[in-house]
Structures are given as structure tokens and as C-alpha cells.
Design a protein around this motif. Structure first.
Motif, PDB file in Angstrom:
ATOM      1  N   GLY A 101     100.411 -25.760 -46.674  1.00 48.77           N
ATOM      2  CA  GLY A 101      99.733 -24.645 -46.023  1.00 48.77           C
ATOM      3  C   GLY A 101      99.628 -23.438 -46.923  1.00 48.77           C
ATOM      4  N   PHE A 102      99.307 -23.692 -48.184  1.00 52.70           N
ATOM      5  CA  PHE A 102      99.203 -22.623 -49.166  1.00 52.70           C
ATOM      6  C   PHE A 102      97.885 -22.778 -49.925  1.00 52.70           C
ATOM      7  CE2 PHE A 102     100.000 -20.485 -53.192  1.00 52.70           C
ATOM      8  CZ  PHE A 102     100.612 -19.314 -52.768  1.00 52.70           C
ATOM      9  N   VAL A 103      97.124 -21.681 -50.016  1.00 53.01           N
ATOM     10  CA  VAL A 103      95.890 -21.682 -50.801  1.00 53.01           C
ATOM     11  C   VAL A 103      96.288 -21.384 -52.246  1.00 53.01           C
ATOM     12  CG1 VAL A 103      93.613 -20.653 -51.135  1.00 53.01           C
ATOM     13  CG2 VAL A 103      94.563 -20.845 -48.827  1.00 53.01           C
ATOM     14  N   LYS A 104      96.257 -22.423 -53.072  1.00 51.29           N
ATOM     15  CA  LYS A 104      96.642 -22.250 -54.466  1.00 51.29           C
ATOM     16  C   LYS A 104      95.591 -21.444 -55.212  1.00 51.29           C
ATOM     17  CE  LYS A 104      97.660 -24.693 -58.753  1.00 51.29           C
ATOM     18  NZ  LYS A 104      97.013 -23.650 -59.532  1.00 51.29           N
ATOM     19  N   ASP A 105      94.320 -21.808 -55.027  1.00 48.98           N
ATOM     20  CA  ASP A 105      93.230 -21.119 -55.722  1.00 48.98           C
ATOM     21  C   ASP A 105      92.023 -20.987 -54.809  1.00 48.98           C
ATOM     22  OD1 ASP A 105      94.326 -20.911 -58.461  1.00 48.98           O
ATOM     23  OD2 ASP A 105      94.179 -23.104 -58.475  1.00 48.98           O
ATOM     24  N   LEU A 106      91.454 -19.806 -54.772  1.00 46.32           N
ATOM     25  CA  LEU A 106      90.136 -19.572 -54.168  1.00 46.32           C
ATOM     26  C   LEU A 106      89.290 -18.985 -55.285  1.00 46.32           C
ATOM     27  CD1 LEU A 106      88.221 -19.419 -51.682  1.00 46.32           C
ATOM     28  CD2 LEU A 106      88.924 -17.035 -51.506  1.00 46.32           C
ATOM     29  N   ALA A 107      88.190 -19.655 -55.597  1.00 48.43           N
ATOM     30  CA  ALA A 107      87.355 -19.218 -56.713  1.00 48.43           C
ATOM     31  C   ALA A 107      85.886 -19.342 -56.344  1.00 48.43           C
ATOM     32  CB  ALA A 107      87.652 -20.079 -57.948  1.00 48.43           C
ATOM     33  N   VAL A 108      85.122 -18.281 -56.643  1.00 44.44           N
ATOM     34  CA  VAL A 108      83.671 -18.311 -56.467  1.00 44.44           C
ATOM     35  C   VAL A 108      83.054 -17.901 -57.807  1.00 44.44           C
ATOM     36  CG1 VAL A 108      81.691 -17.328 -55.243  1.00 44.44           C
ATOM     37  CG2 VAL A 108      83.823 -17.784 -54.004  1.00 44.44           C
ATOM     38  N   HIS A 109      82.125 -18.729 -58.273  1.00 41.82           N
ATOM     39  CA  HIS A 109      81.464 -18.458 -59.552  1.00 41.82           C
ATOM     40  C   HIS A 109      80.777 -17.092 -59.488  1.00 41.82           C
ATOM     41  CE1 HIS A 109      78.765 -18.813 -62.970  1.00 41.82           C
ATOM     42  NE2 HIS A 109      79.592 -19.754 -63.408  1.00 41.82           N
ATOM     43  N   PRO A 110      80.853 -16.310 -60.573  1.00 46.79           N
ATOM     44  CA  PRO A 110      80.236 -14.973 -60.567  1.00 46.79           C
ATOM     45  C   PRO A 110      78.770 -14.962 -60.123  1.00 46.79           C
ATOM     46  CG  PRO A 110      81.571 -15.246 -62.532  1.00 46.79           C
ATOM     47  CD  PRO A 110      81.566 -16.585 -61.833  1.00 46.79           C
ATOM     48  N   GLU A 111      77.991 -15.993 -60.462  1.00 46.70           N
ATOM     49  CA  GLU A 111      76.579 -16.027 -60.083  1.00 46.70           C
ATOM     50  C   GLU A 111      76.365 -16.317 -58.599  1.00 46.70           C
ATOM     51  OE1 GLU A 111      74.549 -18.740 -62.686  1.00 46.70           O
ATOM     52  OE2 GLU A 111      75.209 -17.664 -64.475  1.00 46.70           O
ATOM     53  N   SER A 112      77.435 -16.727 -57.907  1.00 40.59           N
ATOM     54  CA  SER A 112      77.316 -17.067 -56.480  1.00 40.59           C
ATOM     55  C   SER A 112      78.070 -16.091 -55.573  1.00 40.59           C
ATOM     56  CB  SER A 112      77.845 -18.488 -56.249  1.00 40.59           C
ATOM     57  OG  SER A 112      77.068 -19.420 -56.956  1.00 40.59           O
ATOM     58  N   ARG A 113      78.537 -15.003 -56.127  1.00 40.71           N
ATOM     59  CA  ARG A 113      79.314 -14.043 -55.342  1.00 40.71           C
ATOM     60  C   ARG A 113      78.423 -13.176 -54.464  1.00 40.71           C
ATOM     61  NH1 ARG A 113      83.620 -12.555 -60.059  1.00 40.71           N
ATOM     62  NH2 ARG A 113      84.742 -14.521 -59.883  1.00 40.71           N
ATOM     63  N   ARG A 114      79.073 -12.513 -53.515  1.00 39.50           N
ATOM     64  CA  ARG A 114      78.439 -11.555 -52.606  1.00 39.50           C
ATOM     65  C   ARG A 114      77.436 -12.221 -51.664  1.00 39.50           C
ATOM     66  NH1 ARG A 114      81.158  -7.615 -53.548  1.00 39.50           N
ATOM     67  NH2 ARG A 114      80.197  -6.183 -52.112  1.00 39.50           N
ATOM     68  N   GLN A 115      77.677 -13.498 -51.358  1.00 37.70           N
ATOM     69  CA  GLN A 115      76.827 -14.228 -50.422  1.00 37.70           C
ATOM     70  C   GLN A 115      77.624 -14.769 -49.242  1.00 37.70           C
ATOM     71  OE1 GLN A 115      73.861 -16.916 -52.281  1.00 37.70           O
ATOM     72  NE2 GLN A 115      74.837 -16.358 -54.212  1.00 37.70           N
ATOM     73  N   GLY A 116      78.948 -14.590 -49.274  1.00 38.55           N
ATOM     74  CA  GLY A 116      79.780 -15.071 -48.184  1.00 38.55           C
ATOM     75  C   GLY A 116      80.479 -16.392 -48.439  1.00 38.55           C
ATOM     76  N   LEU A 117      80.433 -16.895 -49.671  1.00 36.88           N
ATOM     77  CA  LEU A 117      81.077 -18.178 -49.957  1.00 36.88           C
ATOM     78  C   LEU A 117      82.592 -18.111 -49.823  1.00 36.88           C
ATOM     79  CD1 LEU A 117      79.217 -19.825 -52.965  1.00 36.88           C
ATOM     80  CD2 LEU A 117      79.292 -20.569 -50.589  1.00 36.88           C
ATOM     81  N   GLY A 118      83.197 -17.040 -50.317  1.00 33.64           N
ATOM     82  CA  GLY A 118      84.652 -16.907 -50.199  1.00 33.64           C
ATOM     83  C   GLY A 118      85.078 -16.871 -48.741  1.00 33.64           C
ATOM     84  N   ASP A 119      84.359 -16.123 -47.944  1.00 29.70           N
ATOM     85  CA  ASP A 119      84.620 -16.039 -46.507  1.00 29.70           C
ATOM     86  C   ASP A 119      84.491 -17.419 -45.866  1.00 29.70           C
ATOM     87  OD1 ASP A 119      83.398 -15.750 -43.614  1.00 29.70           O
ATOM     88  OD2 ASP A 119      84.457 -13.861 -43.993  1.00 29.70           O
ATOM     89  N   ALA A 120      83.399 -18.119 -46.162  1.00 32.55           N
ATOM     90  CA  ALA A 120      83.165 -19.439 -45.564  1.00 32.55           C
ATOM     91  C   ALA A 120      84.231 -20.441 -46.001  1.00 32.55           C
ATOM     92  CB  ALA A 120      81.767 -19.939 -45.933  1.00 32.55           C
ATOM     93  N   LEU A 121      84.596 -20.422 -47.280  1.00 35.70           N
ATOM     94  CA  LEU A 121      85.637 -21.333 -47.755  1.00 35.70           C
ATOM     95  C   LEU A 121      86.964 -21.072 -47.040  1.00 35.70           C
ATOM     96  CD1 LEU A 121      84.752 -21.380 -51.548  1.00 35.70           C
ATOM     97  CD2 LEU A 121      84.958 -23.421 -50.095  1.00 35.70           C
ATOM     98  N   MET A 122      87.332 -19.803 -46.901  1.00 37.65           N
ATOM     99  CA  MET A 122      88.596 -19.490 -46.229  1.00 37.65           C
ATOM    100  C   MET A 122      88.554 -19.884 -44.753  1.00 37.65           C
ATOM    101  SD  MET A 122      90.830 -18.523 -48.397  1.00 37.65           S
ATOM    102  CE  MET A 122      92.078 -17.941 -47.237  1.00 37.65           C
TER     103      MET A 122
END
Length: 162
Positions: A101-122
Motif C-alpha cells: 500500500g505504498f506508491v513508490k513512484d508517480l511520474a508524468v512525462h513533462p510533455e504530458s503534464r498539466r492535463q490531469g494524468l497525475g490526478d487520474a493515476l492516483m
């Protein structure tokens, strides 16, 4: 600390955050043109390249050292590594989680940022872990060096823990 992970001195402003699954969880909203799927072994080089691109300290070593360490970790489960794939079939983001139950890495490529991918992944991580019976999920971040991620985690309802 995992037996396969070399010890690191704690960095200033590192913080452990927790999301408790005691309320309603919103489903992830995937940006137009992106799909999510779980990890397959053929994704290992692309995942390593993404981590190298995104993190100041890279992916904890070259691929030929990193991959055996990840794949051989007792807490690694490919079903708990979520990949966001863009319309060209390229890896745009990833959430690599341990079975504990630990998120080791959350990564979004710089060209894909600010679109909500990090939010959706989490949000994907939250839903899957709750389905598996977890009561919470944790991660570590740096509240000063990684302010954008820290704000995302706060918006998602994650709170500091000891």
C-alpha cells in the motif's frame, strides 16, 4: 525500507503522506486520448526511461541494475503498476506501487503534464487498493523540491503521517 533498496539519508522536507479510504472515492478522469493499463514486462525499458526523465536522481541506477531490483522485490506486483499511454502509444505517466500500500513512484512525462494524468493515476491507485481491502495508501514526497506533486496530493485528501 526494502532489503533490495540501498539506504539513503533522509532529505530535508521529505514527508510521508497518507490517503485514508474512509470516504467516497471519485473515479479517475482520463484526459482525451489517454488510456490506462497495467504493466507488462515489455514496458520495463519505457518505465525506466520515464523515471530517468522525471526524477532528479533518475530511476535509482542504470536499467540493468534497476530492473532486476524492481522485478525481484517481494512487493512488486505488475497489477499494481499503472501506465498512462498517450494517443501515439507512448508511456506518458506511471504509478508504481508496492503491495504494502505504498506508491513508490508517480511520474508524468513533462510533455504530458498539466492535463490531469497525475490526478487520474492516483485516483486509479486509490480505487484498486480499496478494492483489495486496503484502508489507506502512503507515499513519500518532498514538500519543497516537489511542490507541484505535494499540492496534488493535498488536493486528493492526503494528509501527513509520522
Amino acid at each position: 525500507m526494502h532489503e533490495n533498496t540501498p539506504p539513503r539519508p533522509p532529505a530535508v522536507n521529505n514527508i510521508r503522506l497518507r490517503k485514508l479510504f474512509n470516504d467516497t472515492l471519485a473515479a479517475p478522469h482520463w484526459p482525451e486520448g489517454f488510456v490506462v493499463r497495467t504493466f507488462e514486462q515489455r514496458d520495463a525499458p519505457a518505465l525506466h526511461a520515464l523515471l530517468e526523465e522525471v526524477f532528479d536522481d533518475g530511476a535509482d541506477g542504470p536499467f540493468d541494475q534497476w530492473w532486476p531490483r524492481i522485478a525481484g522485490d517481494a512487493e512488486f506486483d505488475p497489477a499494481l503498476c499503472f501506465l498512462a499511454i498517450d494517443g501515439k502509444g507512448l508511456l506518458a505517466g506511471a504509478a508504481l506501487c508496492w503491495t504494502s500500500g505504498f506508491v513508490k513512484d508517480l511520474a508524468v512525462h513533462p510533455e504530458s503534464r498539466r492535463q490531469g494524468l497525475g490526478d487520474a493515476l492516483m485516483r486509479q491507485v486509490f480505487l484498486i487498493f480499496r478494492e483489495r481491502g486496503a484502508r489507506h495508501i502512503d507515499l513519500k514526497t518532498n514538500s519543497v523540491k516537489n511542490t507541484t506533486a505535494f499540492r496534488l496530493y493535498e488536493r486528493l485528501g492526503m494528509i501527513p503521517v509520522g
